[in-house]
Write a protein that holds these residues in place. Structure first.
Motif, PDB file in Angstrom:
ATOM      1  N   GLY B 416       0.841  -1.198   0.000  1.00 57.09           N
ATOM      2  CA  GLY B 416       0.000   0.000   0.000  1.00 57.09           C
ATOM      3  C   GLY B 416       0.869   1.239   0.000  1.00 57.09           C
ATOM      4  N   VAL B 417       0.217   2.391   0.050  1.00 56.44           N
ATOM      5  CA  VAL B 417       0.977   3.646   0.074  1.00 56.44           C
ATOM      6  C   VAL B 417       0.402   4.573   1.135  1.00 56.44           C
ATOM      7  N   MET B 418       1.254   5.460   1.625  1.00 61.03           N
ATOM      8  CA  MET B 418       0.796   6.577   2.438  1.00 61.03           C
ATOM      9  C   MET B 418       0.360   7.666   1.477  1.00 61.03           C
ATOM     10  N   VAL B 421       1.241  13.367   0.116  1.00 62.08           N
ATOM     11  CA  VAL B 421       1.534  14.380  -0.883  1.00 62.08           C
ATOM     12  C   VAL B 421       0.223  14.649  -1.631  1.00 62.08           C
ATOM     13  N   PRO B 422      -0.163  15.913  -1.792  1.00 63.75           N
ATOM     14  CA  PRO B 422      -1.437  16.193  -2.467  1.00 63.75           C
ATOM     15  C   PRO B 422      -1.579  15.481  -3.817  1.00 63.75           C
ATOM     16  N   SER B 423      -0.463  15.321  -4.561  1.00 65.78           N
ATOM     17  CA  SER B 423      -0.580  14.650  -5.863  1.00 65.78           C
ATOM     18  C   SER B 423      -1.082  13.220  -5.703  1.00 65.78           C
ATOM     19  N   ALA B 424      -0.714  12.561  -4.613  1.00 68.89           N
ATOM     20  CA  ALA B 424      -1.169  11.183  -4.397  1.00 68.89           C
ATOM     21  C   ALA B 424      -2.666  11.158  -4.105  1.00 68.89           C
ATOM     22  N   ALA B 425      -3.139  12.157  -3.345  1.00 67.13           N
ATOM     23  CA  ALA B 425      -4.576  12.226  -3.052  1.00 67.13           C
ATOM     24  C   ALA B 425      -5.361  12.440  -4.343  1.00 67.13           C
ATOM     25  N   LEU B 426      -4.842  13.312  -5.212  1.00 68.54           N
ATOM     26  CA  LEU B 426      -5.572  13.688  -6.423  1.00 68.54           C
ATOM     27  C   LEU B 426      -5.502  12.601  -7.501  1.00 68.54           C
ATOM     28  N   THR B 427      -4.514  11.698  -7.401  1.00 68.44           N
ATOM     29  CA  THR B 427      -4.406  10.625  -8.408  1.00 68.44           C
ATOM     30  C   THR B 427      -4.581   9.254  -7.745  1.00 68.44           C
ATOM     31  N   ALA B 428      -5.350   9.236  -6.659  1.00 66.03           N
ATOM     32  CA  ALA B 428      -5.529   7.987  -5.901  1.00 66.03           C
ATOM     33  C   ALA B 428      -6.059   6.867  -6.786  1.00 66.03           C
ATOM     34  N   ARG B 429      -6.901   7.217  -7.742  1.00 66.31           N
ATOM     35  CA  ARG B 429      -7.484   6.195  -8.610  1.00 66.31           C
ATOM     36  C   ARG B 429      -6.375   5.396  -9.312  1.00 66.31           C
ATOM     37  N   HIS B 430      -5.401   6.084  -9.865  1.00 61.96           N
ATOM     38  CA  HIS B 430      -4.329   5.396 -10.591  1.00 61.96           C
ATOM     39  C   HIS B 430      -3.355   4.711  -9.633  1.00 61.96           C
ATOM     40  N   ILE B 431      -3.129   5.362  -8.501  1.00 62.67           N
ATOM     41  CA  ILE B 431      -2.230   4.753  -7.509  1.00 62.67           C
ATOM     42  C   ILE B 431      -2.821   3.437  -7.016  1.00 62.67           C
ATOM     43  N   LEU B 432      -4.140   3.429  -6.782  1.00 62.09           N
ATOM     44  CA  LEU B 432      -4.773   2.219  -6.258  1.00 62.09           C
ATOM     45  C   LEU B 432      -4.926   1.129  -7.331  1.00 62.09           C
ATOM     46  N   VAL B 435      -1.580  -0.667  -6.073  1.00 61.71           N
ATOM     47  CA  VAL B 435      -1.415  -1.206  -4.719  1.00 61.71           C
ATOM     48  C   VAL B 435      -2.787  -1.529  -4.127  1.00 61.71           C
ATOM     49  N   GLU B 436      -2.777  -2.187  -2.968  1.00 57.82           N
ATOM     50  CA  GLU B 436      -4.023  -2.723  -2.402  1.00 57.82           C
ATOM     51  C   GLU B 436      -4.723  -1.815  -1.401  1.00 57.82           C
ATOM     52  N   PHE B 437      -4.021  -0.792  -0.906  1.00 56.31           N
ATOM     53  CA  PHE B 437      -4.690   0.110   0.043  1.00 56.31           C
ATOM     54  C   PHE B 437      -3.931   1.432   0.127  1.00 56.31           C
ATOM     55  N   ALA B 438      -4.587   2.421   0.719  1.00 58.14           N
ATOM     56  CA  ALA B 438      -3.943   3.715   0.952  1.00 58.14           C
ATOM     57  C   ALA B 438      -4.197   4.120   2.398  1.00 58.14           C
ATOM     58  N   SER B 439      -3.261   4.848   2.980  1.00 56.25           N
ATOM     59  CA  SER B 439      -3.427   5.327   4.340  1.00 56.25           C
ATOM     60  C   SER B 439      -3.045   6.807   4.362  1.00 56.25           C
ATOM     61  N   LEU B 440      -3.980   7.622   4.809  1.00 54.46           N
ATOM     62  CA  LEU B 440      -3.755   9.070   4.785  1.00 54.46           C
ATOM     63  C   LEU B 440      -2.924   9.494   5.986  1.00 54.46           C
ATOM     64  N   LEU B 495     -15.575  -3.881  -4.710  1.00 54.47           N
ATOM     65  CA  LEU B 495     -15.542  -3.069  -3.487  1.00 54.47           C
ATOM     66  C   LEU B 495     -14.298  -2.176  -3.535  1.00 54.47           C
ATOM     67  N   PRO B 496     -14.443  -0.912  -3.154  1.00 53.15           N
ATOM     68  CA  PRO B 496     -13.255  -0.047  -3.195  1.00 53.15           C
ATOM     69  C   PRO B 496     -12.154  -0.586  -2.282  1.00 53.15           C
ATOM     70  N   LYS B 497     -10.917  -0.355  -2.673  1.00 54.72           N
ATOM     71  CA  LYS B 497      -9.797  -0.748  -1.819  1.00 54.72           C
ATOM     72  C   LYS B 497      -9.787   0.139  -0.574  1.00 54.72           C
ATOM     73  N   PRO B 498      -9.325  -0.386   0.561  1.00 50.89           N
ATOM     74  CA  PRO B 498      -9.404   0.378   1.814  1.00 50.89           C
ATOM     75  C   PRO B 498      -8.569   1.671   1.797  1.00 50.89           C
ATOM     76  N   VAL B 499      -9.173   2.718   2.338  1.00 50.46           N
ATOM     77  CA  VAL B 499      -8.466   3.991   2.549  1.00 50.46           C
ATOM     78  C   VAL B 499      -8.589   4.303   4.041  1.00 50.46           C
ATOM     79  N   GLY B 500      -7.502   4.234   4.760  1.00 46.07           N
ATOM     80  CA  GLY B 500      -7.519   4.520   6.190  1.00 46.07           C
ATOM     81  C   GLY B 500      -6.892   5.873   6.480  1.00 46.07           C
ATOM     82  N   VAL B 501      -6.930   6.248   7.762  1.00 49.37           N
ATOM     83  CA  VAL B 501      -6.245   7.465   8.199  1.00 49.37           C
ATOM     84  C   VAL B 501      -5.354   7.078   9.371  1.00 49.37           C
ATOM     85  N   CYS B 502      -4.070   7.476   9.303  1.00 55.97           N
ATOM     86  CA  CYS B 502      -3.189   7.162  10.426  1.00 55.97           C
ATOM     87  C   CYS B 502      -2.491   8.409  10.954  1.00 55.97           C
TER      88      CYS B 502
END
Lengths: 91, 577
Positions: B416-418, B421-432, B435-440, B495-502
C-alpha cells in the motif's frame, strides 16, 4: 617497566561497556597504565583509565593490545586488567 | 495573545490535548549558550583553582548520571553508567585543564575540549560516532555546573508541575516523567509539533503557541485547559470546579471495548499507531483492533549504519506478536526532513521536507528498502499477524508500482501507500490500480497542502487538519478508491480498496466523525485517544456523519469547519471534549 599483552574478547571490541569496565578498573589502580595495539610505537599508547581514549584506539574483537606501566610492583594489577580484556563483556 | 485583568493573566494558545489541571509551573531551561570563543581566564583566578573547579564540576555531573543509572534498567542503565564515566574522563578533563593553563576560561576550555573529543569520535564513525552526542551532553552539563545554571533538561521537582517551554524536542520524551509533568504549555510549536505528539502519546493536557507564556514566574500556580487552549494565572473557585468537572467526565473516557462502530452499527475499526514492541503491547492492552501504523524508524534512528537483517526481524516480530490474527500495517523507513539518518539522507539539502525523504531514499540509496522488506517478510512468516506494508511519501502511480514490485519480490502480498503528498490524493485512482490500500498521513498531508512547515509556531493555524482543503484531499482519495473499483476490469474487486487514516487527525473525536463521513475505512491513532474517539463515533449514524463531513468540506475556514461539526455533535460537550 613491565608489560603484558591481551587479546580483546568482547565482540563489539574495546568500546561502550567493555571500555567503561576496563577504564573504571584502570582508574582504581595506583599505577599509571598505558595501552596500545601490539606493534605500534609506545608514544602512541593512551591512558588506560580514559574510556574516551580507549574508544579512540578503535580496537576490535580479536586484536592484541599491550599494557605497560613504569611501576614494577604492579604485575598483579596488570594481570587483573588482562583478565578484563580477555573476558567477553557482551556475552 | 495575553489578556490582562487586574492580576489574572489569561493566555490563549492552541489546545492539543484535553484535560484541566491546576499546578505550579516550571520553566524548561533554555539551551545552553556557547561560551564565547577566546573567553579568557579571569586574571585573579590561578589556573590551579580553575582546574580544580573543572574537576569538581565533572565529578558532580558524574554523580548526577550515576544517580540516574541507579534508577534505570537494562541497556539504558549501561549507557548512563558509561556517560557518567565520560564526565571525569582524563582525556576530556586533561585537555580542558591544558587550555585553562594556557589562559582560557574554564567554561570555554570544557567547551573546546568536548568538541575535540566529539570530533575524534565522529571521525571514527560507526558506533563511536553515536557516542559523540553523549560527550556533548556531558560537556553542556559541566559548563552549566561551572556557570551555576540549571542543566539544559526537564527540571526535577518534588511536586507535580506544569512544564513551560519554548518547544520540546523528540529527545525530551525520554526524560519526561508523566507522574511529575502533568501538563505541557509551549510558547512556540503548532498542533502537529513534537510537543503536541508527545502530549497526545502521554495523555498530557497541553496548550501550544501560547505566546507570552515565558514571562510567568517559576513556581506560579496556573490553570491549564488543554481542550480550550487556555492558560490562566491566579486560579479561583471557577477554575477549581472546572478541574473537578473534568475529573468526573474523564473517568468515562478511560477504556475502549475493542469495537469501533457508529450508532447504526456501521463498523469502523480503530487501530493504533505504534513505534515498537512496547508500544504494541500497550496498544493491545488498550484493545486496539490492530496496528494502522508501525513506524519502523525505531529500528534505525540513532544508528549510523543500517541495522542487520536479524536485528530488524527481531524488532518487527516483537510488534507482530502483540497482534496475532490482527492487521499490522508496517510503514517502511521514513527518513529525511525532521528524521535524518546519516547513512540515508543528505543533511545539506536546502528544503529537507521537499527533499529525498521517505520512499524517495530508495532512489539515492537503493537496497536499504529491499532489505527492510525482506526482514518484514521474514518476521511476518513467523507470526500470525496479517502484515500489510506501505511506503511513505509516494507522489505518483509509477512510484506505487515500483514499490508494489519490491513487495512482491520480497513475498509481501499486501502493498500500500501513504497519502501525504497532495498529488497522491488527487491521483488515488491510478495509484490504487498499483497497490491494495492507501493510508492518509494527515500531518504531512496538511503541511504539504498548506505549504506550512509543521514545526513552526507562527503557522499553527495553517497547519490544522480541519482546513477544508485538507478535508477535500481526504475526500478526493476516497473518491479515487471508488472510481478505481468501478473502472477495474475484474468484477470481484468491485468493493473499493481500503483507505484509512493514520495521522493525528484520527485522534480528534470530532474530526474522526468527519473522516467516517468522508468514507475512510479505518482510523489509526495513539492508543490513548481510542476511548474518546470510540465514544463519540457511537453517537452518530453514518448518514449523520456524512452530513457533518459535507458541512466541514464546504466550510470557508478551518475554524468554521470545526464549529459547524462541533455544533452537530452534542456528545462532545457532554463528554467534556
Amino acid at each position: 617497566m613491565i608489560e603484558r599483552t591481551a587479546t580483546i574478547a568482547s565482540t563489539v571490541g574495546l568500546h561502550a561497556r567493555p571500555a567503561s569496565i576496563f577504564a573504571d578498573a584502570a582508574g582504581e589502580l595506583e599505577a599509571e597504565v598505558s595501552i596500545a595495539r601490539v606493534g605500534e610505537p609506545a608514544e602512541d599508547a593512551v591512558g588506560a583509565d580514559s574510556m574516551l581514549a580507549l574508544m579512540s584506539l578503535g580496537v576490535e574483537h580479536g586484536e592484541v593490545v599491550v599494557l605497560r606501566t613504569d611501576d614494577d610492583s604492579a604485575g598483579e594489577a596488570l594481570d587483573a586488567l588482562v583478565r578484563i580484556l580477555e573476558t567477553n563483556h557482551d556475552a | 495573545m495575553i489578556v490582562k485583568g487586574e492580576t489574572v493573566q489569561n493566555f490563549v494558545g492552541v489546545g492539543v490535548f484535553r484535560g484541566r489541571v491546576i499546578a505550579p509551573i516550571r520553566h524548561m531551561p533554555p539551551a545552553l549558550a556557547e561560551p564565547p570563543a577566546g573567553e579568557k581566564l579571569a586574571s585573579s583566578t590561578p589556573p590551579e583553582t580553575a582546574a580544580a573547579t573543572i574537576k569538581a564540576a565533572g565529578t558532580s555531573v558524574k554523580v548526577t548520571f550515576l544517580e540516574r543509572a541507579a534508577r534505570a534498567e537494562g541497556a539504558g542503565k549501561e549507557v548512563l553508567e558509561a556517560t557518567a564515566l565520560m564526565a571525569t574522563d582524563p582525556m576530556l578533563i586533561k585537555a580542558a585543564i591544558k587550555l585553562v593553563n594556557a589562559g582560557t576560561s574554564p567554561e570555554r576550555a570544557v567547551w573546546e575540549a568536548g568538541e575535540t573529543v566529539a570530533q575524534m569520535l565522529r571521525n571514527l564513525g560507526g558506533m563511536m560516532a553515536e557516542r559523540s552526542h553523549d560527550v556533548l551532553d556531558v560537556r553542556s552539563r559541566i559548563v552549566a555546573v561551572l556557570r551555576g545554571v540549571p542543566a539544559p533538561e526537564i527540571p526535577d521537582a518534588a511536586e507535580p508541575f506544569i512544564l513551560v517551554a519554548e518547544d520540546l524536542a523528540p529527545a525530551d520524551t525520554a526524560t519526561l516523567d508523566p507522574t511529575k509533568v502533568i501538563a505541557l504549555v509551549t510558547a512556540g510549536g503548532g498542533p502537529q509539533s513534537h510537543t503536541a505528539i508527545i502530549a497526545r502519546s502521554l495523555g498530557l493536557p497541553a496548550v501550544v503557541a501560547a505566546a507570552g507564556i515565558s514571562a510567568l514566574t517559576d513556581g506560579e500556580l496556573v490553570f491549564v485547559d488543554g481542550a480550550a487552549g487556555v492558560v490562566r494565572t491566579e486560579p479561583g473557585a471557577a477554575e477549581r470546579s472546572a478541574v473537578s468537572a473534568w475529573e468526573e467526565q474523564s473517568s468515562l473516557l478511560t477504556t475502549f471495548d475493542g469495537t469501533g462502530q457508529l450508532a447504526d452499527g456501521t463498523l469502523l475499526p480503530l487501530l493504533a499507531n505504534v513505534g515498537g514492541a512496547k508500544d504494541a503491547q500497550e496498544a493491545a492492552m488498550a484493545n486496539a483492533q490492530g496496528v494502522g501504523l508501525l513506524r519502523t524508524e525505531f529500528c534505525f534512528l540513532g544508528n549510523s549504519t543500517e541495522p542487520s537483517h536479524e536485528d530488524q526481524v527481531a524488532a518487527y516480530q516483537g510488534v507482530f506478536e502483540a497482534f496475532p490474527g490482527k492487521k499490522v500495517v508496517v510503514r517502511t523507513l521514513d527518513a529525511g526532513a525532521d528524521k535524518p539518518l546519516p547513512f540515508l539522507t543528505d543533511s545539506t539539502e536546502p528544503n529537507p521536507a521537499l527533499g529525498v525523504r521517505g520512499y524517495r531514499t530508495d532512489l539515492t540509496t537503493p537496497g536499504v528498502l529491499a532489505r527492510q522488506l525482506a526482514a518484514i517478510a521474514a518476521a511476518a512468516a513467523t507470526t500470525e499477524a496479517q502484515v500489510w506494508v506501505m511506503a511513505p511519501m509516494i507522489s505518483t502511480a509509477s512510484e506505487a508500482a515500483d514499490f508494489a514490485a519490491l513487495c512482491t519480490a520480497a513475498g509481501l502480498r499486501v502493498p500500500g501507500v501513504m497519502v501525504e503528498v497532495p498529488s497522491a490524493a488527487l491521483t488515488a485512482r491510478h495509484i490504487l490500480d498499483q497497490v491494495e490500500f492507501a493510508s492518509l498521513g494527515t500531518n504531512d498531508l496538511t503541511q504539504y497542502a498548506m505549504a506550512a512547515d509543521r514545526q513552526l509556531g507562527p503557522l499553527a493555524t495553517l497547519n490544522d487538519p480541519w482546513q477544508p482543503a485538507v478535508l477535500a484531499l481526504v475526500q478526493a482519495t476516497v473518491e479515487g478508491a471508488i472510481a478505481q473499483a468501478k473502472h477495474s476490469a475484474s468484477l470481484e474487486t468491485s468493493l473499493p480498496k481500503p483507505v484509512g487514516v493514520c495521522g493525528e487527525a484520527a485522534a480528534d473525536p470530532a474530526l474522526a466523525v468527519v473522516l467516517a463521513g468522508l468514507g475512510v475505512s479505518t482510523l489509526s491513532m495513539t492508543p490513548r485517544a481510542l476511548p474518546a474517539v470510540a465514544a463519540v463515533l457511537r453517537t452518530v449514524t453514518l448518514a449523520q456523519a456524512q452530513v457533518l463531513a459535507q458541512r466541514a468540506v464546504g466550510a470557508p475556514s478551518a475554524a468554521a469547519a470545526r464549529e459547524l461539526v462541533r455544533a452537530g455533535l452534542p456528545a462532545l460537550a457532554d463528554l467534556g471534549l
